[in-house]
Design a protein around this motif. Structure first.
Motif, PDB file in Angstrom:
ATOM      1  N   ARG A  65      43.156   2.582 -52.125  1.00 24.08           N
ATOM      2  CA  ARG A  65      42.122   1.782 -51.475  1.00 24.08           C
ATOM      3  C   ARG A  65      40.948   2.675 -51.084  1.00 24.08           C
ATOM      4  N   SER A  66      39.875   2.055 -50.631  1.00 29.23           N
ATOM      5  CA  SER A  66      38.734   2.820 -50.156  1.00 29.23           C
ATOM      6  C   SER A  66      39.146   3.665 -48.958  1.00 29.23           C
ATOM      7  N   GLY A  67      38.622   4.885 -48.893  1.00 26.69           N
ATOM      8  CA  GLY A  67      38.968   5.781 -47.812  1.00 26.69           C
ATOM      9  C   GLY A  67      38.346   5.356 -46.495  1.00 26.69           C
ATOM     10  N   SER A  68      38.961   5.786 -45.398  1.00 26.45           N
ATOM     11  CA  SER A  68      38.442   5.470 -44.064  1.00 26.45           C
ATOM     12  C   SER A  68      37.425   6.535 -43.674  1.00 26.45           C
ATOM     13  N   TYR A  85      33.370   7.313 -49.727  1.00 28.88           N
ATOM     14  CA  TYR A  85      34.744   6.916 -49.477  1.00 28.88           C
ATOM     15  C   TYR A  85      35.095   5.593 -50.157  1.00 28.88           C
ATOM     16  N   GLU A 280      41.843  -3.221 -54.170  1.00 32.00           N
ATOM     17  CA  GLU A 280      42.928  -2.250 -54.309  1.00 32.00           C
ATOM     18  C   GLU A 280      43.130  -1.932 -55.782  1.00 32.00           C
ATOM     19  N   LYS A 299      43.373  11.999 -53.476  1.00 33.71           N
ATOM     20  CA  LYS A 299      42.860  12.333 -52.145  1.00 33.71           C
ATOM     21  C   LYS A 299      41.576  13.156 -52.227  1.00 33.71           C
ATOM     22  N   LYS A 302      38.520  11.247 -51.838  1.00 30.07           N
ATOM     23  CA  LYS A 302      38.327  10.668 -50.503  1.00 30.07           C
ATOM     24  C   LYS A 302      38.761   9.203 -50.461  1.00 30.07           C
ATOM     25  N   ASP A 304      42.052   6.334 -49.857  1.00 29.54           N
ATOM     26  CA  ASP A 304      43.290   6.114 -49.113  1.00 29.54           C
ATOM     27  C   ASP A 304      44.419   5.859 -50.110  1.00 29.54           C
ATOM     28  N   GLN A 306      48.664   5.365 -50.846  1.00 30.39           N
ATOM     29  CA  GLN A 306      49.971   5.005 -50.299  1.00 30.39           C
ATOM     30  C   GLN A 306      51.002   5.010 -51.426  1.00 30.39           C
TER      31      GLN A 306
END
Length: 457
Positions: A65-68, A85, A280, A299, A302, A304, A306
């Protein structure tokens, strides 16, 4: 003396003491069989759990997903501060070039849709807008049909075909009591309705106080997912999901927004839905062993990331504990068996003092006498190990019978099996138990005084 002579002498002694030999060999057999079964149990459960993890935990899949990143209102006042991000199309194209990539698919999740068919109504908890031709790559099996290039097509889960209700029939049906009505409702919710190749209508449901124009979108069912194995109909009936193409997903999202006064339906986290065609990306790697490598690359973008890798590692650690417990039980049994061998061989030394004395008088040295007892102990361990291998196969066969009976006999595949590499290991432990147990009796026999032994006997 040659090794063959030692083996012949040792075998003759074992045959003379058949009862003691049988008892000692059975102790070693039980110990070695316990170790073999323990290792087989760990190996079998490891393979079984991996297969189940790939089916349920999806340990070889990564959700991106898009990074925070920084908030839009960053201190520097730059409105583009959060763009590094975001999950953009250029990043998706870059991800496709990563090593160990098996498949990639974009996902957008839509909630709250009603389906109508033949005056019957049902409900879809979630609709996933994704590339339908990638479903097979992610292990999503179909029972009927398959992806289609035609527009306005949908693939339903088996649970989505269950529990369709005809409101007119429900209103006119009278029940004598509440229990009868509840039983009829349970039967209805687990009843599957034939929907393959049928034309159904999707109607978005409102979520806010304001309500706009209601839009109905007709779609054709081109596929039905395979019914999950090992689940009751009650559980399956709650899994009401569907898959559509990204283009159709965009139309459904616009229809839902139109019905709710132009507002996007909030996502599962309560935040406003994104306006992008996807929220996603799911990545499937060639093997779960490459997940960490791909995760590090993601990562660096940048984003997210999981994974379910930590769950696999936790299960593996729990299985290791099981292996240690079973293996420790086998080693303890071998230890008890080694004590019996020490006692038996020590008694044999006492009973054969005259034979040892005569051998010394005839010129046998200490090394030859020790080797004779050591070979005899090794033969006893080898005999127990061979019996242990046979015993372990019987135990595994019996466990598989019990498992299949308790599972209702639905599967013919054996869950517990013995890998070939385990057999030499179990035999090695059995022989080593015999050899180590024969050290003390061998040393004691070599120290026997020849003249004293001959005079006493």
């Amino acid at each position: 003396m040659k090794l063959t002579n030692y083996i012949k002498l040792g075998w003759d002694q074992l045959k003379r003491r058949i009862v003691v030999t049988a008892l000692c060999a059975m102790g070693i057999a039980i110990g070695s069989a316990s170790i073999i079964v323990a290792l087989s149990f760990g190996e079998s459960i490891n393979q079984f759990s991996k297969a189940r993890m790939y089916d349920f935990l999806k340990s070889d899949e990564i959700s991106v997903r898009s990074g925070s990143g920084p908030e839009t209102g960053a201190p520097d006042g730059d409105p583009n501060a959060s763009k590094p991000y975001e999950l953009t199309q250029s990043k998706i194209d870059l991800i496709r070039s990563f090593p160990h990539m098996k498949a990639l698919s974009t996902y957008r999740t839509l909630h709250g849709f009603q389906l109508e068919l033949d005056n019957k109504k049902g409900y879809l908890n979630e609709i996933y807008a994704t590339e339908l031709d990638t479903l097979d790559d992610f292990g999503i099996e179909l029972q009927q049909g398959g992806p289609s290039d035609l527009e306005n097509t949908i693939i339903l889960s088996y649970g989505a075909t269950m529990g369709l209700q005809d409101e007119q029939v429900s209103r006119t049906r009278n029940y004598e009591n509440e229990r009868e009505a509840m039983q009829a409702w349970r039967e209805q919710r687990t009843l599957a309705y034939p929907m393959y190749q049928k034309l159904i209508t999707l109607v978005p449901q409102g979520f806010g106080a304001s309500s706009g124009e209601s839009v109905s979108i007709p779609v054709r069912v081109v596929g039905i997912l395979k019914k999950p194995e090992g689940m009751s109909d009650d559980i399956v009936s709650n899994q009401k999901i569907a898959y559509v193409s990204p283009a159709l997903g965009k139309r459904l999202s616009e229809a839902q927004a139109l019905m709710n006064g132009g507002q996007e339906r909030p996502n599962s986290g309560g935040q406003p839905a994104t306006t992008a065609d996807y929220d996603e990306v799911k990545v499937k790697v060639t093997d779960s062993s490459h997940v960490k490598e791909v995760e590090e690359l993601l990562k660096k973008l940048k984003l997210d990331v999981q994974t379910n890798l930590y769950r696999e590692e936790r299960i593996q650690s729990e299985l290791m504990i099981v292996r240690i417990v079973f293996g420790g039980a086998g080693l303890f049994i071998l230890f008890v068996a080694s004590i019996s061998i020490v006692v038996a061989m020590t008694m044999s030394t006492y009973q054969r003092r005259r034979q040892i004395g005569i051998m010394k008088v005839l010129g046998a040295n200490l090394r030859q006498i020790r080797n004779m007892f050591m070979v005899e102990s090794a033969l006893l361990g080898l005999l127990g190990g061979l019996v242990g291998i046979l015993l372990s196969y019987w135990v595994v066969w019996a466990i598989n019978i019990v498992i299949m009976r308790f599972s209702g006999g639905s599967g013919s595949e054996e869950i517990l099996f013995i890998s070939l590499w385990i057999l030499p290991l179990g035999l090695f432990f059995a022989i080593m138990t015999g050899v180590l147990s024969g050290i003390y009796p061998a040393v004691k026999a070599s120290r026997t005084d020849a003249l004293t032994a001959i005079k006493r006997d």
